[in-house]
Design a protein around this motif. Structure first.
Motif, PDB file in Angstrom:
ATOM      1  N   ALA A 196       0.406  -0.795  -0.203  1.00  0.00           N
ATOM      2  CA  ALA A 196      -0.005  -0.408   0.600  1.00  0.00           C
ATOM      3  C   ALA A 196       0.885   1.526  -0.039  1.00  0.00           C
ATOM      4  O   ALA A 196       1.519   1.165   0.927  1.00  0.00           O
ATOM      5  CB  ALA A 196      -1.178  -0.174   1.082  1.00  0.00           C
ATOM      6  N   ILE A 197       0.609   2.238  -0.671  1.00  0.00           N
ATOM      7  CA  ILE A 197       1.552   3.424  -1.166  1.00  0.00           C
ATOM      8  C   ILE A 197       0.810   4.291  -0.913  1.00  0.00           C
ATOM      9  O   ILE A 197      -0.411   4.795  -1.034  1.00  0.00           O
ATOM     10  CB  ILE A 197       2.255   3.314  -2.679  1.00  0.00           C
ATOM     11  CG1 ILE A 197       1.292   3.406  -3.439  1.00  0.00           C
ATOM     12  CG2 ILE A 197       2.827   2.415  -2.327  1.00  0.00           C
ATOM     13  CD1 ILE A 197       2.142   3.906  -4.751  1.00  0.00           C
ATOM     14  N   GLY A 198       1.414   5.616  -0.064  1.00  0.00           N
ATOM     15  CA  GLY A 198       0.255   7.113  -0.230  1.00  0.00           C
ATOM     16  C   GLY A 198       0.096   7.823  -1.736  1.00  0.00           C
ATOM     17  O   GLY A 198       1.646   6.950  -3.062  1.00  0.00           O
ATOM     18  N   ASP A 199      -0.168   8.675  -1.370  1.00  0.00           N
ATOM     19  CA  ASP A 199      -0.479   9.232  -3.180  1.00  0.00           C
ATOM     20  C   ASP A 199       0.637   9.594  -3.308  1.00  0.00           C
ATOM     21  O   ASP A 199       1.396  10.257  -4.500  1.00  0.00           O
ATOM     22  CB  ASP A 199      -1.366  10.228  -2.720  1.00  0.00           C
ATOM     23  CG  ASP A 199      -2.292   9.914  -2.376  1.00  0.00           C
ATOM     24  OD1 ASP A 199      -3.153   9.150  -2.346  1.00  0.00           O
ATOM     25  OD2 ASP A 199      -3.790  11.071  -1.780  1.00  0.00           O
ATOM     26  N   ASP A 200       1.563  10.713  -2.608  1.00  0.00           N
ATOM     27  CA  ASP A 200       3.180  10.732  -3.520  1.00  0.00           C
ATOM     28  C   ASP A 200       3.915  10.038  -4.208  1.00  0.00           C
ATOM     29  O   ASP A 200       4.513  10.674  -5.511  1.00  0.00           O
ATOM     30  CB  ASP A 200       3.676  11.428  -1.827  1.00  0.00           C
ATOM     31  CG  ASP A 200       3.656  12.362  -1.749  1.00  0.00           C
ATOM     32  OD1 ASP A 200       2.624  13.900  -1.598  1.00  0.00           O
ATOM     33  OD2 ASP A 200       3.919  12.706   0.015  1.00  0.00           O
ATOM     34  N   TRP A 201       3.932   8.949  -3.991  1.00  0.00           N
ATOM     35  CA  TRP A 201       4.500   7.841  -4.217  1.00  0.00           C
ATOM     36  C   TRP A 201       3.630   7.733  -5.906  1.00  0.00           C
ATOM     37  O   TRP A 201       4.134   6.971  -6.807  1.00  0.00           O
ATOM     38  CB  TRP A 201       4.569   6.573  -3.805  1.00  0.00           C
ATOM     39  CG  TRP A 201       5.584   6.496  -2.626  1.00  0.00           C
ATOM     40  CD1 TRP A 201       5.724   6.522  -1.411  1.00  0.00           C
ATOM     41  CD2 TRP A 201       6.892   6.724  -2.960  1.00  0.00           C
ATOM     42  NE1 TRP A 201       6.776   6.738  -0.624  1.00  0.00           N
ATOM     43  CE2 TRP A 201       7.952   7.074  -1.961  1.00  0.00           C
ATOM     44  CE3 TRP A 201       7.908   6.971  -4.157  1.00  0.00           C
ATOM     45  CZ2 TRP A 201       9.057   7.499  -1.375  1.00  0.00           C
ATOM     46  CZ3 TRP A 201       9.569   6.770  -3.934  1.00  0.00           C
ATOM     47  CH2 TRP A 201       9.888   6.857  -2.521  1.00  0.00           C
ATOM     48  N   ALA A 202       2.615   7.415  -5.645  1.00  0.00           N
ATOM     49  CA  ALA A 202       1.802   7.322  -6.840  1.00  0.00           C
ATOM     50  C   ALA A 202       2.510   8.803  -8.197  1.00  0.00           C
ATOM     51  O   ALA A 202       2.108   8.435  -9.655  1.00  0.00           O
ATOM     52  CB  ALA A 202       0.457   7.457  -6.967  1.00  0.00           C
ATOM     53  N   LEU A 203       2.109   9.932  -7.430  1.00  0.00           N
ATOM     54  CA  LEU A 203       1.877  11.082  -7.762  1.00  0.00           C
ATOM     55  C   LEU A 203       3.596  10.759  -9.043  1.00  0.00           C
ATOM     56  O   LEU A 203       4.277  11.855 -10.103  1.00  0.00           O
ATOM     57  CB  LEU A 203       1.677  12.470  -7.660  1.00  0.00           C
ATOM     58  CG  LEU A 203       0.830  12.870  -6.697  1.00  0.00           C
ATOM     59  CD1 LEU A 203       0.294  14.086  -5.847  1.00  0.00           C
ATOM     60  CD2 LEU A 203      -0.008  12.535  -8.320  1.00  0.00           C
ATOM     61  N   ARG A 204       5.198  10.688  -7.690  1.00  0.00           N
ATOM     62  CA  ARG A 204       6.030  10.158  -8.638  1.00  0.00           C
ATOM     63  C   ARG A 204       6.646   9.535  -9.555  1.00  0.00           C
ATOM     64  O   ARG A 204       6.788   9.993 -10.254  1.00  0.00           O
ATOM     65  CB  ARG A 204       6.639  10.041  -7.559  1.00  0.00           C
ATOM     66  CG  ARG A 204       7.482  10.720  -6.434  1.00  0.00           C
ATOM     67  CD  ARG A 204       8.060  10.284  -5.253  1.00  0.00           C
ATOM     68  NE  ARG A 204       8.525  10.565  -4.330  1.00  0.00           N
ATOM     69  CZ  ARG A 204       9.329  10.958  -3.484  1.00  0.00           C
ATOM     70  NH1 ARG A 204      10.313  10.467  -3.786  1.00  0.00           N
ATOM     71  NH2 ARG A 204       9.464  11.755  -2.007  1.00  0.00           N
ATOM     72  N   GLY A 205       5.739   8.682  -9.600  1.00  0.00           N
ATOM     73  CA  GLY A 205       5.448   7.475 -10.759  1.00  0.00           C
ATOM     74  C   GLY A 205       5.018   8.529 -11.527  1.00  0.00           C
ATOM     75  O   GLY A 205       5.434   8.154 -13.276  1.00  0.00           O
ATOM     76  N   MET A 206       3.512   9.070 -11.794  1.00  0.00           N
ATOM     77  CA  MET A 206       3.264   9.895 -13.132  1.00  0.00           C
ATOM     78  C   MET A 206       4.225  10.451 -13.532  1.00  0.00           C
ATOM     79  O   MET A 206       4.078  10.700 -14.462  1.00  0.00           O
ATOM     80  CB  MET A 206       2.064   9.985 -12.562  1.00  0.00           C
ATOM     81  CG  MET A 206       0.724  11.340 -13.003  1.00  0.00           C
ATOM     82  SD  MET A 206      -0.330  11.804 -12.479  1.00  0.00           S
ATOM     83  CE  MET A 206      -0.981  12.661 -13.833  1.00  0.00           C
ATOM     84  N   ARG A 207       4.796  11.039 -12.653  1.00  0.00           N
ATOM     85  CA  ARG A 207       5.733  12.687 -12.778  1.00  0.00           C
ATOM     86  C   ARG A 207       7.357  11.866 -13.904  1.00  0.00           C
ATOM     87  O   ARG A 207       7.479  12.418 -14.751  1.00  0.00           O
ATOM     88  CB  ARG A 207       6.525  12.954 -12.057  1.00  0.00           C
ATOM     89  CG  ARG A 207       4.768  13.795 -11.408  1.00  0.00           C
ATOM     90  CD  ARG A 207       5.912  15.220 -10.628  1.00  0.00           C
ATOM     91  NE  ARG A 207       6.392  14.566  -9.663  1.00  0.00           N
ATOM     92  CZ  ARG A 207       6.189  14.857  -8.305  1.00  0.00           C
ATOM     93  NH1 ARG A 207       4.701  15.029  -8.035  1.00  0.00           N
ATOM     94  NH2 ARG A 207       6.044  14.228  -6.955  1.00  0.00           N
ATOM     95  N   ALA A 208       7.654  10.062 -12.920  1.00  0.00           N
ATOM     96  CA  ALA A 208       7.937   9.768 -14.133  1.00  0.00           C
ATOM     97  C   ALA A 208       7.773   9.445 -15.742  1.00  0.00           C
ATOM     98  O   ALA A 208       8.144   8.940 -16.432  1.00  0.00           O
ATOM     99  CB  ALA A 208       8.637   8.452 -13.072  1.00  0.00           C
ATOM    100  N   MET A 209       6.596   8.891 -15.527  1.00  0.00           N
ATOM    101  CA  MET A 209       6.502   8.114 -16.519  1.00  0.00           C
ATOM    102  C   MET A 209       6.517   9.451 -17.635  1.00  0.00           C
ATOM    103  O   MET A 209       6.307   9.360 -19.055  1.00  0.00           O
ATOM    104  CB  MET A 209       4.956   7.258 -16.594  1.00  0.00           C
ATOM    105  CG  MET A 209       4.817   5.858 -16.219  1.00  0.00           C
ATOM    106  SD  MET A 209       3.653   5.392 -16.582  1.00  0.00           S
ATOM    107  CE  MET A 209       2.558   6.148 -15.201  1.00  0.00           C
ATOM    108  N   HIS A 210       5.285  10.566 -17.301  1.00  0.00           N
ATOM    109  CA  HIS A 210       5.885  11.744 -18.164  1.00  0.00           C
ATOM    110  C   HIS A 210       6.768  12.075 -18.749  1.00  0.00           C
ATOM    111  O   HIS A 210       6.862  12.585 -19.837  1.00  0.00           O
ATOM    112  CB  HIS A 210       4.921  12.491 -17.593  1.00  0.00           C
ATOM    113  CG  HIS A 210       4.926  13.988 -17.893  1.00  0.00           C
ATOM    114  ND1 HIS A 210       4.058  14.519 -19.232  1.00  0.00           N
ATOM    115  CD2 HIS A 210       5.477  15.695 -18.342  1.00  0.00           C
ATOM    116  CE1 HIS A 210       3.691  15.633 -19.178  1.00  0.00           C
ATOM    117  NE2 HIS A 210       5.244  16.043 -18.709  1.00  0.00           N
TER     118      HIS A 210
END
Length: 238
Positions: A196-210
């Motif tokens: 389970a991860i917090g929102d910050d890690w999902a946003l980091r992943g989103m930025r990494a893909m971008h």
């Protein structure tokens, strides 16, 4: 024009997503509650109005359509299988897939991916024989993880439980409080790790893909966020 569609959504759904559904010609009904509240509302309305109910989550007495949807999700992994196998044939430097990190809401897509990798690893060169299946959820909506905890504590053998969070993560497509009854046994028996991860890690992943030219949302960023947080070797060790 196709069939008339009435789509029930939780109040937390972004306005842009609701409008995108409406542009496809559907009627959107916003439920003053969570995804799970919307499921209960649509079940009641479908029964009352004699509608044909299409849902990707399953419950007692409702299995066939969610199973068909899971079979549809498997096409994603069939394509990965075929493409990676082809790459391996053309280059000796490319290794089999060692980890498959799967986002879970109610678990349908994740179960399809877990099952595909598990069943194909003995016959397809695309998958490592010791394939590690990782399930990722928001900390606020970790219904699969919560049920694994219950199971390991000697509870939940026959009854699924709701997650303890408010299901209000930015990973809106994963904000589900209860696993699908057809996905749960697959995830329970095949998966190696639940995270389970917090929102910050999902946003980091989103930025990494971008940064790599990939357009994806917060749910898509969840898997990349887990990889960034732990790394393949640490995931394997755990």
């Amino acid at each position: 024009r196709g069939c008339r569609a009435v789509i029930y959504v939780p109040k937390t759904m972004a306005k842009a997503r609701r409008e995108a559904i409406e542009r496809e010609g559907a009627q959107v009904i916003e439920v003053n509650g969570s995804y799970d509240d919307a499921i209960e509302e649509v079940k009641s309305s479908a029964l009352k109005n004699k509608w044909h109910l299409v849902s990707d989550t399953a419950w007692d007495g409702y299995r066939e359509i969610p199973l068909d949807i899971m079979a549809g999700y498997a096409n994603i992994f069939r394509e990965i299988d075929a493409q990676h196998s082809l790459r391996m044939k053309h280059s000796e430097s490319i290794s089999p897939i060692s980890h498959i990190i799967l986002q879970a809401g109610v678990g349908g897509m994740a179960a399809a991916g877990a099952a595909w990798g598990f069943l194909r690893k003995s016959v397809s060169c695309a998958w490592a024989e010791d394939l590690c299946v990782v399930i990722v959820e928001p900390t606020d909506s970790d219904c699969v993880l919560e049920n694994m905890k219950q199971l390991r504590e000697g509870k939940g053998e026959t009854t699924l439980v709701m997650c303890k969070g408010k299901t209000e993560s930015v990973m809106s497509g994963l904000n589900c409080g209860m696993p699908s009854t057809v996905a749960w046994p697959v995830l329970r028996d095949i998966s190696n790790l639940f995270v389970a991860i917090g929102d910050d890690w999902a946003l980091r992943g989103m930025r990494a893909m971008h940064s790599e030219g990939i357009t994806a949302g917060e749910c898509g960023g969840a898997g990349v966020g887990v990889a960034a947080r732990f790394g393949a070797h640490k995931i394997r060790d755990r």
